[in-house]
Design a protein around this motif. Structure first.
Motif, PDB file in Angstrom:
ATOM      1  N   PHE A   1       0.835  -1.197   0.000  1.00  0.00           N
ATOM      2  CA  PHE A   1       0.000   0.000   0.000  1.00  0.00           C
ATOM      3  C   PHE A   1       0.878   1.260   0.000  1.00  0.00           C
ATOM      4  O   PHE A   1       0.592   2.225  -0.711  1.00  0.00           O
ATOM      5  CB  PHE A   1      -0.932  -0.012   1.224  1.00  0.00           C
ATOM      6  N   LEU A   2       1.961   1.237   0.774  1.00  0.00           N
ATOM      7  CA  LEU A   2       2.882   2.371   0.803  1.00  0.00           C
ATOM      8  C   LEU A   2       3.504   2.604  -0.565  1.00  0.00           C
ATOM      9  O   LEU A   2       3.628   3.759  -1.015  1.00  0.00           O
ATOM     10  CB  LEU A   2       3.975   2.131   1.849  1.00  0.00           C
ATOM     11  N   GLU A   3       3.879   1.540  -1.265  1.00  0.00           N
ATOM     12  CA  GLU A   3       4.443   1.674  -2.614  1.00  0.00           C
ATOM     13  C   GLU A   3       3.437   2.304  -3.568  1.00  0.00           C
ATOM     14  O   GLU A   3       3.798   3.150  -4.389  1.00  0.00           O
ATOM     15  CB  GLU A   3       4.884   0.310  -3.137  1.00  0.00           C
ATOM     16  N   ILE A   4       2.179   1.906  -3.481  1.00  0.00           N
ATOM     17  CA  ILE A   4       1.139   2.466  -4.347  1.00  0.00           C
ATOM     18  C   ILE A   4       0.944   3.949  -4.058  1.00  0.00           C
ATOM     19  O   ILE A   4       0.840   4.765  -4.980  1.00  0.00           O
ATOM     20  CB  ILE A   4      -0.178   1.679  -4.190  1.00  0.00           C
ATOM     21  N   ILE A   5       0.915   4.315  -2.796  1.00  0.00           N
ATOM     22  CA  ILE A   5       0.737   5.725  -2.417  1.00  0.00           C
ATOM     23  C   ILE A   5       1.915   6.556  -2.907  1.00  0.00           C
ATOM     24  O   ILE A   5       1.725   7.655  -3.457  1.00  0.00           O
ATOM     25  CB  ILE A   5       0.564   5.856  -0.877  1.00  0.00           C
ATOM     26  N   LEU A   6       3.145   6.077  -2.734  1.00  0.00           N
ATOM     27  CA  LEU A   6       4.321   6.813  -3.205  1.00  0.00           C
ATOM     28  C   LEU A   6       4.320   6.951  -4.725  1.00  0.00           C
ATOM     29  O   LEU A   6       4.679   8.013  -5.253  1.00  0.00           O
ATOM     30  CB  LEU A   6       5.593   6.134  -2.727  1.00  0.00           C
ATOM     31  N   LEU A   7       3.904   5.918  -5.437  1.00  0.00           N
ATOM     32  CA  LEU A   7       3.801   5.999  -6.893  1.00  0.00           C
ATOM     33  C   LEU A   7       2.762   7.036  -7.307  1.00  0.00           C
ATOM     34  O   LEU A   7       2.992   7.825  -8.231  1.00  0.00           O
ATOM     35  CB  LEU A   7       3.453   4.629  -7.484  1.00  0.00           C
TER      36      LEU A   7
ATOM     37  N   ILE B   1       1.786   9.695  -5.568  1.00  0.00           N
ATOM     38  CA  ILE B   1       2.338  11.023  -5.271  1.00  0.00           C
ATOM     39  C   ILE B   1       3.337  11.428  -6.339  1.00  0.00           C
ATOM     40  O   ILE B   1       3.345  12.583  -6.807  1.00  0.00           O
ATOM     41  CB  ILE B   1       2.968  11.039  -3.859  1.00  0.00           C
ATOM     42  N   PHE B   2       4.181  10.504  -6.788  1.00  0.00           N
ATOM     43  CA  PHE B   2       5.167  10.799  -7.817  1.00  0.00           C
ATOM     44  C   PHE B   2       4.480  11.184  -9.125  1.00  0.00           C
ATOM     45  O   PHE B   2       4.876  12.157  -9.776  1.00  0.00           O
ATOM     46  CB  PHE B   2       6.079   9.590  -8.025  1.00  0.00           C
ATOM     47  N   VAL B   3       3.457  10.447  -9.530  1.00  0.00           N
ATOM     48  CA  VAL B   3       2.738  10.743 -10.772  1.00  0.00           C
ATOM     49  C   VAL B   3       2.072  12.106 -10.678  1.00  0.00           C
ATOM     50  O   VAL B   3       2.138  12.916 -11.629  1.00  0.00           O
ATOM     51  CB  VAL B   3       1.713   9.626 -11.083  1.00  0.00           C
ATOM     52  N   ILE B   4       1.438  12.411  -9.573  1.00  0.00           N
ATOM     53  CA  ILE B   4       0.790  13.719  -9.394  1.00  0.00           C
ATOM     54  C   ILE B   4       1.825  14.831  -9.448  1.00  0.00           C
ATOM     55  O   ILE B   4       1.614  15.879 -10.075  1.00  0.00           O
ATOM     56  CB  ILE B   4      -0.004  13.755  -8.073  1.00  0.00           C
ATOM     57  N   PHE B   5       2.975  14.640  -8.811  1.00  0.00           N
ATOM     58  CA  PHE B   5       4.036  15.642  -8.822  1.00  0.00           C
ATOM     59  C   PHE B   5       4.551  15.888 -10.240  1.00  0.00           C
ATOM     60  O   PHE B   5       4.729  17.031 -10.655  1.00  0.00           O
ATOM     61  CB  PHE B   5       5.184  15.199  -7.907  1.00  0.00           C
TER      62      PHE B   5
END
Length: 168
Positions: free
Chosen positions: A138-144, A146-150
């Motif tokens: 779940f943490l990996e999905i959230i970080l991905l 955030i990266f895409v949004i950034f």
């Protein structure tokens, strides 16, 4: 699970050298090892199982005489086949390039991806939800995310910053 093959080398009997060897001995030597559900050694030192039944039906319909020779493992059978100490084996084996180059093999007759499913420990839905929220996946999905949004936000800012001065 693996591609399995019953490599009944009885087909070799209809080729040159093996036909002569069979004519001399009249009894095929079938190498086997205990491998349920294909080959099962019973308490009275007989054999049963899927491969045994299939082989015995083939041998009966072709009027072949044979004897079983028991080995402790599959490697022993492969060595005996390679040295031509046995005529065939009826234990299942993977069909791969090196074996096809050494032996005549049938097409796989049993292919399986058997699995076992059990309930995931009797936990409450809340405990399952919390463990999923704090999992590494779940943490990996959230970080991905955030990266895409950034990245898309950065490109939008590059394009729009000069055209919309009140916004940026």
């Amino acid at each position: 699970m693996k591609n399995l093959s019953l490599h009944i080398l009885i087909l070799l009997l209809f080729g040159g050298n093996n036909q002569q060897a069979f004519a001399e001995s009249d009894t095929l030597t079938v190498g086997i090892y205990h491998n349920p559900p294909f080959v099962i050694k019973t308490e009275d030192n007989n054999f049963e199982g899927l491969s045994i039944e299939l082989w015995e039906n083939i041998a009966q319909s072709a009027n072949l005489t044979y004897r079983y020779e028991l080995y402790s493992d599959f490697v022993g059978i492969l060595k005996r086949l390679e040295y031509q100490d046995i005529d065939l084996t009826i234990n299942p084996m993977d069909v791969n390039d090196s074996r096809v180059n050494k032996f005549d093999m049938t097409q796989p007759y049993f292919i399986s991806s058997i699995g076992v499913a059990i309930p995931y420990l009797n936990r409450s839905p809340l405990a399952v939800f919390i463990s999923n929220i704090f999992s590494l996946a779940f943490l990996e999905i959230i970080l991905l995310l955030i990266f895409v949004i950034f990245v898309f936000g950065f490109f939008l800012w590059l394009i729009e910053r000069r055209h919309n001065k009140f916004q940026f």
